[in-house]
Design a protein around this motif. Structure first.
Motif, short mmCIF file in Angstrom:
data_model
loop_
_atom_site.label_atom_id
_atom_site.label_comp_id
_atom_site.label_asym_id
_atom_site.label_seq_id
_atom_site.Cartn_x
_atom_site.Cartn_y
_atom_site.Cartn_z
N LYS A 51 -96.71 1.12 -27.68
CA LYS A 51 -96.47 1.63 -29.02
C LYS A 51 -96.33 0.46 -29.99
O LYS A 51 -95.76 -0.57 -29.64
N LYS A 52 -96.81 0.65 -31.21
CA LYS A 52 -96.77 -0.41 -32.21
C LYS A 52 -95.34 -0.85 -32.51
O LYS A 52 -95.06 -2.04 -32.61
N ASP A 53 -94.42 0.11 -32.65
CA ASP A 53 -93.04 -0.29 -32.96
C ASP A 53 -92.40 -1.05 -31.82
O ASP A 53 -91.56 -1.95 -32.04
N THR A 54 -92.79 -0.75 -30.58
CA THR A 54 -92.27 -1.52 -29.43
C THR A 54 -92.79 -2.95 -29.50
O THR A 54 -92.03 -3.90 -29.31
N VAL A 55 -94.09 -3.10 -29.78
CA VAL A 55 -94.68 -4.44 -29.88
C VAL A 55 -94.00 -5.22 -31.01
O VAL A 55 -93.66 -6.40 -30.83
N ASP A 56 -93.75 -4.57 -32.14
CA ASP A 56 -93.10 -5.24 -33.27
C ASP A 56 -91.69 -5.72 -32.91
O ASP A 56 -91.30 -6.84 -33.24
N LYS A 57 -90.93 -4.86 -32.20
CA LYS A 57 -89.57 -5.26 -31.78
C LYS A 57 -89.62 -6.43 -30.81
O LYS A 57 -88.80 -7.35 -30.89
N VAL A 58 -90.58 -6.38 -29.87
CA VAL A 58 -90.71 -7.47 -28.90
C VAL A 58 -91.06 -8.76 -29.64
O VAL A 58 -90.50 -9.83 -29.34
N CYS A 59 -91.94 -8.68 -30.63
CA CYS A 59 -92.30 -9.87 -31.42
C CYS A 59 -91.07 -10.47 -32.10
O CYS A 59 -90.88 -11.69 -32.08
N GLU A 60 -90.23 -9.62 -32.68
CA GLU A 60 -89.01 -10.09 -33.33
C GLU A 60 -88.08 -10.79 -32.34
O GLU A 60 -87.53 -11.86 -32.63
N ILE A 61 -87.91 -10.19 -31.17
CA ILE A 61 -87.02 -10.75 -30.16
C ILE A 61 -87.56 -12.09 -29.66
O ILE A 61 -86.80 -13.05 -29.49
N GLU A 98 -83.94 -6.40 -22.38
CA GLU A 98 -83.10 -5.45 -21.64
C GLU A 98 -81.95 -4.97 -22.51
O GLU A 98 -81.63 -3.77 -22.54
N GLU A 99 -81.34 -5.89 -23.23
CA GLU A 99 -80.21 -5.54 -24.08
C GLU A 99 -80.65 -4.65 -25.25
O GLU A 99 -80.02 -3.64 -25.55
N GLU A 100 -81.74 -5.01 -25.89
CA GLU A 100 -82.23 -4.27 -27.07
C GLU A 100 -82.65 -2.84 -26.71
O GLU A 100 -82.33 -1.90 -27.42
N PHE A 101 -83.38 -2.70 -25.60
CA PHE A 101 -83.93 -1.39 -25.24
C PHE A 101 -83.08 -0.65 -24.21
O PHE A 101 -83.44 0.44 -23.78
N LYS A 102 -81.97 -1.26 -23.80
CA LYS A 102 -81.06 -0.66 -22.82
C LYS A 102 -81.80 -0.24 -21.55
O LYS A 102 -81.73 0.90 -21.10
N ILE A 103 -82.51 -1.21 -21.00
CA ILE A 103 -83.28 -1.00 -19.76
C ILE A 103 -82.91 -2.11 -18.78
O ILE A 103 -82.22 -3.07 -19.15
N SER A 104 -83.38 -1.97 -17.56
CA SER A 104 -83.21 -3.01 -16.56
C SER A 104 -84.58 -3.35 -15.99
O SER A 104 -85.29 -2.47 -15.50
#
Length: 130
Positions: A51-61, A98-104
């Motif tokens: 998803k575009k918003d996921t890619v954008d968040k990953v870019c920011e991180i 992991e912290e941002e998306f609350k995943i492991s």
């Protein structure tokens, strides 16, 4: 040139399909044999973009973790190594994700991440499994 083995097709050069639902061939006559090809589901046209918003968040991180300048362009195709990340930086990026998306993220999955798009696809998959 196409060759058929069981139910799979392979092409000698890239083929651009216009119909995404099925692929069909006209009857072909070779020597005394008459071959008729049936429609085959498009198995080779699968695409799994994040998803575009996921890619954008990953870019920011990634930009934050690597302390990159604001004018540094980071996109889905950006490789962590080309952005100057070493193995420790990559671990820190994964921890931030992991912290941002609350995943492991399992270690084996984390080792296969080389680009922003790889990370975003993995995140989308893990979030969907929750």
């Amino acid at each position: 040139m196409a060759s058929i083995a069981r139910s799979a097709l392979s092409f000698a050069r890239p083929v651009k399909a216009t119909n995404t639902n099925s692929l069909s061939f006209s009857p072909v006559r070779k020597g005394n044999a008459f071959l008729r090809m049936q429609p085959v589901p498009m198995r080779f046209a699968a695409c799994c973009a994040a998803k575009k918003d996921t890619v954008d968040k990953v870019c920011e991180i990634v930009k934050k973790q690597l302390a990159l300048a604001d004018d540094t362009e980071v996109s889905g195709a950006s490789k962590f190594s080309e952005l100057g990340a070493d193995s420790l930086d990559t671990v820190e990026i994964v921890m931030g994700l992991e912290e941002e998306f609350k995943i492991s993220v399992e270690e084996s999955s984390a080792q296969s991440i080389a680009t922003v798009e790889d990370a975003a696809e993995l995140i989308d998959k893990l979030v969907a499994e929750k």
